[in-house]
Design an enzyme around this catalytic site. Structure first.
Site, PDB file in Angstrom:
ATOM      1  N   ASP A 115     -11.456   3.610   3.831  1.00  0.00           N
ATOM      2  CA  ASP A 115     -12.163   1.872   3.762  1.00  0.00           C
ATOM      3  C   ASP A 115     -12.926   1.894   3.669  1.00  0.00           C
ATOM      4  O   ASP A 115     -13.715   1.009   3.877  1.00  0.00           O
ATOM      5  CB  ASP A 115     -11.029   1.239   4.928  1.00  0.00           C
ATOM      6  CG  ASP A 115     -10.300  -0.026   4.706  1.00  0.00           C
ATOM      7  OD1 ASP A 115     -10.145  -0.072   3.562  1.00  0.00           O
ATOM      8  OD2 ASP A 115      -9.930  -0.356   5.500  1.00  0.00           O
ATOM      9  N   GLN A 171      -5.635  -1.386   9.558  1.00  0.00           N
ATOM     10  CA  GLN A 171      -5.149  -2.649   8.645  1.00  0.00           C
ATOM     11  C   GLN A 171      -5.984  -4.194   9.659  1.00  0.00           C
ATOM     12  O   GLN A 171      -5.202  -3.935  11.470  1.00  0.00           O
ATOM     13  CB  GLN A 171      -3.565  -3.326   8.560  1.00  0.00           C
ATOM     14  CG  GLN A 171      -3.656  -4.457   7.648  1.00  0.00           C
ATOM     15  CD  GLN A 171      -4.164  -4.309   6.424  1.00  0.00           C
ATOM     16  OE1 GLN A 171      -3.330  -3.207   6.370  1.00  0.00           O
ATOM     17  NE2 GLN A 171      -4.424  -4.989   5.841  1.00  0.00           N
ATOM     18  N   LYS A 216       1.175  -1.564   0.112  1.00  0.00           N
ATOM     19  CA  LYS A 216       0.170   0.295  -0.193  1.00  0.00           C
ATOM     20  C   LYS A 216      -0.138   1.539  -0.145  1.00  0.00           C
ATOM     21  O   LYS A 216       0.717   2.307  -0.690  1.00  0.00           O
ATOM     22  CB  LYS A 216      -0.648   0.040   1.528  1.00  0.00           C
ATOM     23  CG  LYS A 216      -2.408  -0.991   1.282  1.00  0.00           C
ATOM     24  CD  LYS A 216      -3.317  -0.965   2.491  1.00  0.00           C
ATOM     25  CE  LYS A 216      -4.331  -1.563   2.511  1.00  0.00           C
ATOM     26  NZ  LYS A 216      -4.566  -1.844   3.276  1.00  0.00           N
TER      27      LYS A 216
END
Ligand code: NDP
Length: 291
Positions: free
Chosen positions: A126, A103, A59
């Site tokens: 997200d 995460q 990422k």
């Protein structure tokens, strides 16, 4: 939506489409930079999970290539809920930070739902905050979860006509299945959402013009279940004992019937990070230019 006998499906090249999307994001980010705004993503990684560490690293690399700044926050596995919540509060309040990615999965002693609820919805790149999911359910999405967003882009690039199409989503997780089903319904498809209690999965799949498989069961969707001319997106990533990666769909059989299909790997997977970056640049624009 038919293919002639013997004709094989078009393979939807997720790598190429993701590269194109990352290029679009890089251009949009550069434009923001020209206006004095540096889009910035904060990535929070707790613990030593090797898969998560690899994912976070890729990422960060993709972000830099797309002109998005990254702030890494690596915390030890022993981090307490209070410490993690305090970091989220700091990132929420930091004017430089446009998007926050925590995460998942978090170590077991941490309550990930509480952490997600604590995120500033304006930085929820997200798309997993209850407010973001609520707006999606209401048909006016703010931030859409990245994998489902990537799926919709793939369908668009593959030329799928969604209005009036019968779409089936296999899987109903908050991360993948449910948001995809909502996005397809918002695009005027007639959507069926299946799960482990669905009675006759094969029968449901046979009727579908669009199939999205997100169950995490290697090649469970057999090729002869696929309707001629269907569009097939395979979200599943399963590693066999041999080490080989396969999806939830039996690719060889399905490609003899589908009009277009994503491979595993190289289909849906590469889109997820590209869509995260797209959400980050969008968050930056909304927060900093519309104030
Ligand atoms: P979850 O385990 O959270 O959800 C799986 C879903 O599949 C559940 O709704 C479950 O039903 C359903 N299911 C399980 N077994 C069956 C079955 N035999 N028949 C019908 N439905 C079944 O997984 P995720 O949604 O997080 O992920 C799904 C897959 O997608 C995984 O392989 C994962 O690795 C992959 N993935 C890929 C990403 C990418 O970037 N390409 C990103 C995220 C995930 P029930 O609700 O009844 O339990």
């Amino acid at each position: 939506m038919t293919v002639a006998a013997g004709q094989r499906a078009a393979v939807i090249d997720g790598k190429a489409i993701a590269a194109k999307l990352r290029g679009e994001v890089a251009t949009a980010a550069l434009e923001l930079r020209g206006r004095g705004v540096n889009p910035t993503l904060a990535v929070v990684l707790v613990g030593e999970d090797p898969a998560s560490a690899v994912y976070v690293k890729s990422k960060a690399k993709a972000a830099r290539e797309a002109n998005v700044d990254v702030r890494d926050h690596k915390l030890p596995a022993t981090t307490s809920q209070a410490e993690l919540m305090a970091l989220v509060e700091t990132l929420n309040a930091d004017p430089i930070v446009d998007g926050i990615l925590v995460q998942l999965p978090l170590p077991k002693h941490l309550d990930s739902e509480a952490v997600i609820r604590a995120l500033d919805p304006a930085k929820d790149v997200d798309g997993l905050h209850p407010l973001s999911l609520g707006y999606l359910a209401g048909g006016r999405p703010t931030f859409v979860p990245c994998t489902p967003k990537g799926c919709m882009r793939l369908l668009r690039e593959a030329g799928a006509e969604l209005a009036g199409a019968r779409a089936i989503v296999l899987g109903r997780s908050v991360l993948v299945g449910k948001p995809i089903a909502l996005l397809l319904a918002n695009a005027n498809a007639t959507v069926t959402m299946c799960h482990s209690k669905t009675r006759d999965l094969a029968d449901e799949v046979r009727r579908a013009d669009v199939v999205v498989a997100a169950i995490g069961r290697p090649e469970m969707v057999r090729g002869d279940w696929i309707k001629d001319g269907a569009f097939v997106l395979d979200v599943g990533i399963n590693r066999l004992d041999s080490g080989k990666l396969v999806g939830d769909v039996e690719f060889a059989g399905a490609s003899e019937r589908a009009r277009a299909i994503t491979p595993v790997p190289g289909g849906v997977g590469p889109m997820t990070i590209a869509c995260l970056l797209e959400n980050t640049v969008e968050a930056s624009r909304r927060r900093r230019l519309s104030a």
